[in-house]
Design a protein around this motif. Structure first.
Motif, mmCIF file in Angstrom:
data_model
loop_
_atom_site.group_PDB
_atom_site.id
_atom_site.type_symbol
_atom_site.label_atom_id
_atom_site.label_comp_id
_atom_site.label_asym_id
_atom_site.label_seq_id
_atom_site.Cartn_x
_atom_site.Cartn_y
_atom_site.Cartn_z
ATOM 1 N N VAL A 56 0.740 -1.294 -0.129
ATOM 2 C CA VAL A 56 -0.044 -0.005 -0.036
ATOM 3 C C VAL A 56 1.125 1.363 -0.184
ATOM 4 O O VAL A 56 1.731 1.467 0.928
ATOM 5 C CB VAL A 56 -0.898 0.168 1.093
ATOM 6 C CG1 VAL A 56 -1.732 1.193 1.364
ATOM 7 C CG2 VAL A 56 -1.618 -1.307 1.374
ATOM 8 N N TYR A 60 -1.623 6.139 1.735
ATOM 9 C CA TYR A 60 -2.937 5.511 2.167
ATOM 10 C C TYR A 60 -2.595 4.206 2.757
ATOM 11 O O TYR A 60 -3.501 3.551 3.326
ATOM 12 C CB TYR A 60 -3.425 4.842 0.372
ATOM 13 C CG TYR A 60 -3.503 6.156 -0.358
ATOM 14 C CD1 TYR A 60 -4.436 6.821 -0.563
ATOM 15 C CD2 TYR A 60 -2.360 6.312 -1.344
ATOM 16 C CE1 TYR A 60 -4.687 7.926 -1.303
ATOM 17 C CE2 TYR A 60 -2.564 7.554 -2.134
ATOM 18 C CZ TYR A 60 -3.663 8.297 -2.059
ATOM 19 O OH TYR A 60 -3.819 9.482 -3.017
ATOM 20 N N ASP A 61 -1.360 4.087 3.444
ATOM 21 C CA ASP A 61 -0.960 2.984 4.330
ATOM 22 C C ASP A 61 -1.403 3.473 5.750
ATOM 23 O O ASP A 61 -1.179 3.005 6.871
ATOM 24 C CB ASP A 61 0.330 2.647 4.257
ATOM 25 C CG ASP A 61 1.210 3.823 4.448
ATOM 26 O OD1 ASP A 61 0.868 4.994 4.080
ATOM 27 O OD2 ASP A 61 2.416 3.525 4.331
ATOM 28 N N ILE A 65 -8.675 7.898 6.472
ATOM 29 C CA ILE A 65 -9.253 7.757 5.400
ATOM 30 C C ILE A 65 -8.742 9.138 4.309
ATOM 31 O O ILE A 65 -8.966 10.109 5.135
ATOM 32 C CB ILE A 65 -10.676 7.564 5.169
ATOM 33 C CG1 ILE A 65 -11.068 6.245 6.033
ATOM 34 C CG2 ILE A 65 -11.401 7.943 3.763
ATOM 35 C CD1 ILE A 65 -12.617 6.207 6.362
ATOM 36 N N VAL A 66 -8.256 8.844 3.184
ATOM 37 C CA VAL A 66 -7.596 10.038 2.776
ATOM 38 C C VAL A 66 -8.750 10.891 1.852
ATOM 39 O O VAL A 66 -9.416 10.132 1.260
ATOM 40 C CB VAL A 66 -6.581 9.446 1.527
ATOM 41 C CG1 VAL A 66 -5.827 10.890 0.857
ATOM 42 C CG2 VAL A 66 -5.396 8.897 2.442
ATOM 43 N N ALA A 128 -3.728 4.177 -4.959
ATOM 44 C CA ALA A 128 -4.596 5.418 -4.510
ATOM 45 C C ALA A 128 -5.837 4.709 -4.212
ATOM 46 O O ALA A 128 -6.417 3.922 -5.164
ATOM 47 C CB ALA A 128 -4.713 6.358 -5.439
ATOM 48 N N GLU A 130 -9.028 7.182 -2.662
ATOM 49 C CA GLU A 130 -9.114 8.200 -1.560
ATOM 50 C C GLU A 130 -10.567 8.856 -2.211
ATOM 51 O O GLU A 130 -11.188 8.483 -3.374
ATOM 52 C CB GLU A 130 -8.266 9.363 -2.271
ATOM 53 C CG GLU A 130 -8.183 9.543 -3.626
ATOM 54 C CD GLU A 130 -6.982 10.369 -4.297
ATOM 55 O OE1 GLU A 130 -5.921 10.600 -3.213
ATOM 56 O OE2 GLU A 130 -6.660 10.860 -5.364
#
Length: 200
Positions: A56, A60-61, A65-66, A128, A130
């Motif tokens: 990841v 995003y790891d 939450i992005v 990604a 997101e």
């Protein structure tokens, strides 16, 4: 005037910390998972597929939450008090295993377990996942790569780019859409993956 004692000062500090904690909202935790429980594959003589932990990419790891505000903006944010219940590197193999459990020619597909014997290994890299806020809607964008190997030799590789949109102010709905986009990507890949397994 009498100076406050250490015990009194400590008690006052403790009460202040309690007041601060009382104002903090609870943290919400989210899972990504197959919409239905896994089914038993039709062929008991099929191949065994082990799915390894996904790589990841950062950020995003992270547990948060992005999201982005605007599609071309380089700045990202991480939702406060809204986090993944487990690392994406571990949740995604389970989601893929459950979603692929009824794939033709497959007897077993599961996250790799120690000592497990597999005919094929599936590896993934999440580039990604997101939320992007655009005008009056929210988009979910997914980018990833998948690789199938046998005896350490790559036999199949695909890049995945998928998205969906919704209008909401709820993070839970965004996560639901992320789940839907991921499962849709699995279904799109299934025929190609079946062909690769069948050819080897």
């Amino acid at each position: 005037m009498k100076a406050p004692t250490l015990a009194g000062a400590t008690a006052f500090a403790f009460l202040l910390s309690l007041a601060g904690c009382a104002k903090q909202p609870p943290t919400h935790y989210y899972l990504l998972e197959s919409a239905a429980p896994p089914t038993v594959a039709a062929s008991a003589d099929g191949v065994r597929v082990g799915i390894r932990s996904f790589a990841v990419d950062s950020p995003y790891d992270e547990a948060g939450i992005v999201y982005r505000v605007g599609s071309a903006k380089p700045e990202i944010g991480l939702y406060a008090y809204h986090e993944w219940a487990a690392p994406l590197s571990r949740m995604l193999p389970r989601l893929f295993a459950d979603a692929l459990s009824d794939t033709a020619g497959v007897a077993t597909v599961e996250p790799v377990v120690p000592g497990g014997r597999y005919d094929f290994h599936l590896d993934g890299r999440l580039i990604a996942l997101e939320e992007v806020d655009i005008a009056e809607r929210q988009e979910v964008r997914l980018r990833m790569t998948l690789q199938l190997s046998r005896d350490g030799t790559e036999i199949w590789r695909r890049s995945v780019a998928a998205e969906g949109s919704v209008t909401t102010d709820k993070v839970a709905r965004i996560v639901e859409l992320m789940n839907e986009v991921l499962l849709g990507a699995v279904e799109d890949l299934r025929p190609d993956l079946e062909a690769a397994l069948g050819a080897h």
